[in-house]
Design an enzyme around this catalytic site. Structure first.
Site, short mmCIF file in Angstrom:
data_model
loop_
_atom_site.label_atom_id
_atom_site.label_comp_id
_atom_site.label_asym_id
_atom_site.label_seq_id
_atom_site.Cartn_x
_atom_site.Cartn_y
_atom_site.Cartn_z
N GLY A 13 0.78 -1.24 0.00
CA GLY A 13 0.00 0.00 0.00
C GLY A 13 0.81 1.28 0.00
O GLY A 13 0.31 2.34 0.39
N MET A 91 -3.27 -6.99 -7.48
CA MET A 91 -2.68 -8.01 -8.34
C MET A 91 -3.71 -8.98 -8.90
O MET A 91 -3.61 -10.18 -8.71
CB MET A 91 -1.59 -8.75 -7.56
CG MET A 91 -0.44 -7.85 -7.16
SD MET A 91 0.22 -6.89 -8.55
CE MET A 91 1.86 -6.52 -7.95
N ASN A 108 -4.15 2.15 -13.49
CA ASN A 108 -3.21 1.21 -12.87
C ASN A 108 -1.82 1.81 -12.91
O ASN A 108 -1.50 2.57 -13.82
CB ASN A 108 -3.22 -0.12 -13.63
CG ASN A 108 -2.28 -1.14 -13.01
OD1 ASN A 108 -2.26 -1.30 -11.78
ND2 ASN A 108 -1.50 -1.83 -13.83
N HIS A 110 2.28 0.62 -12.85
CA HIS A 110 3.11 -0.57 -13.07
C HIS A 110 4.59 -0.15 -13.08
O HIS A 110 4.94 0.88 -13.66
CB HIS A 110 2.73 -1.22 -14.40
CG HIS A 110 3.51 -2.47 -14.65
ND1 HIS A 110 3.26 -3.65 -13.99
CD2 HIS A 110 4.58 -2.72 -15.46
CE1 HIS A 110 4.11 -4.57 -14.39
NE2 HIS A 110 4.92 -4.03 -15.29
N THR A 142 -7.50 -1.93 -19.27
CA THR A 142 -8.33 -2.73 -20.17
C THR A 142 -8.36 -4.16 -19.62
O THR A 142 -7.80 -4.43 -18.55
CB THR A 142 -7.73 -2.76 -21.59
OG1 THR A 142 -6.49 -3.47 -21.53
CG2 THR A 142 -7.51 -1.36 -22.14
N GLU A 175 7.27 6.17 -8.69
CA GLU A 175 5.83 5.82 -8.68
C GLU A 175 5.07 6.76 -7.75
O GLU A 175 3.95 7.19 -8.06
CB GLU A 175 5.63 4.37 -8.20
CG GLU A 175 6.03 3.32 -9.20
CD GLU A 175 5.62 1.92 -8.74
OE1 GLU A 175 4.47 1.74 -8.30
OE2 GLU A 175 6.45 1.01 -8.81
C1 GAR Z 1 4.00 -1.26 -7.13
O1 GAR Z 1 5.36 -1.28 -7.51
C2 GAR Z 1 3.11 -1.30 -8.35
O2 GAR Z 1 3.61 -0.57 -9.42
C3 GAR Z 1 3.10 -2.78 -8.65
O3 GAR Z 1 2.96 -3.38 -7.39
C4 GAR Z 1 3.63 -2.57 -6.42
C5 GAR Z 1 2.66 -2.32 -5.29
O4 GAR Z 1 3.31 -1.65 -4.24
N1 GAR Z 1 2.02 -3.12 -9.52
C6 GAR Z 1 2.13 -4.03 -10.49
O5 GAR Z 1 3.14 -4.70 -10.67
C7 GAR Z 1 0.90 -4.19 -11.38
N2 GAR Z 1 1.17 -5.09 -12.42
P1 GAR Z 1 2.45 -0.91 -3.12
O6 GAR Z 1 1.45 -1.95 -2.57
O7 GAR Z 1 3.47 -0.53 -2.09
O8 GAR Z 1 1.78 0.26 -3.75
#
Ligand code: GAR
Length: 203
Positions: A13, A91, A108, A110, A142, A175
């Site tokens: 999170g 996920m 989203n 990524h 999508t 991010e």
């Molecule tokens: C993040 O790095 C996000 O970009 C990735 O999961 C992590 C979640 O971290 N998402 C993906 O890989 C989607 N395919 P968080 O729970 O600390 O935000």
């Protein structure tokens, strides 16, 4: 555009936290209406509760089909008048009941420069491939994995001595800036889709 966000998480999170912090600092003009997790043990739920946010846990194993699960998520979001759904480390693939309830209103984030390295362990994929630049992407969702029109991207150079962990850490820093900025851009309106392209609307 309705500025009420529904944030979907599965784990740590930290991106949820970046949205909470950006709203708190006034950088992002929005409100989080609800945080939904598919995992009861997701650490992000504690962050949400700490911030006084409404949380809902929906476990996929409690539903007979994927469509039933997605329809229930959509219902939770619609009942709270959510205008934009933000996947933040959620996920799961998003199916038609949720996509149709929020057409072009699901984002989203990524940890790669899509379309390179979709799926799991994007930083490890980048290191293994030997790219010199990776980064982060925010895109409209999508039915396909880590696909859809790109709203914003940030580049992160790969260093010779990078490990999966060191690269993932630097990407995560980007991010946390990128997601609030992309949400603000989408909420601001004045954009349209030209095929796959997310473009500013001049009219
Ligand atoms: C993040 O790095 C996000 O970009 C990735 O999961 C992590 C979640 O971290 N998402 C993906 O890989 C989607 N395919 P968080 O729970 O600390 O935000």
């Amino acid at each position: 555009m309705n500025r009420r966000l529904g944030v979907l998480i599965s784990g740590r999170g930290s991106n949820l936290q970046s949205i909470i912090d950006a709203i708190g600092s006034g950088e992002l003009d929005a409100a989080i209406a609800v945080v939904v997790s598919n995992r009861p043990e997701a650490a992000g739920l504690a962050r949400a509760r700490e911030a006084g946010l409404d949380t809902v846990v929906l476990r996929p194993t409690d539903f007979a089909t994927r469509d039933e699960y997605d329809a229930t998520v959509a219902d939770v979001l619609l009942r709270r008048d959510v205008g934009l759904v933000c996947l933040a480390g959620f996920m799961r693939l998003v199916g038609p009941p949720l996509l149709n309830a929020f057409p072009n209103r699901i984002l989203n984030i990524h940890p790669s420069l899509l379309p390179a390295f979709p799926g799991l362990e994007a930083a490890a994929q980048a290191i293994a491939h030997g790219v010199r630049v990776s980064g982060a992407t925010v895109h409209l969702v999508t039915a396909d994995l880590d696909d859809g029109p790109i709203v914003l991207q940030a580049a992160v150079p790969v260093r010779d001595d990078d490990t999966e962990s060191s690269l993932a850490t630097r990407i995560l820093v980007e991010e946390h800036k990128l997601y609030p900025a992309a949400i603000a851009k989408v909420l601001g309106g004045r954009w349209r889709l030209d095929g796959r392209r997310f473009v500013a609307d001049r009219s």
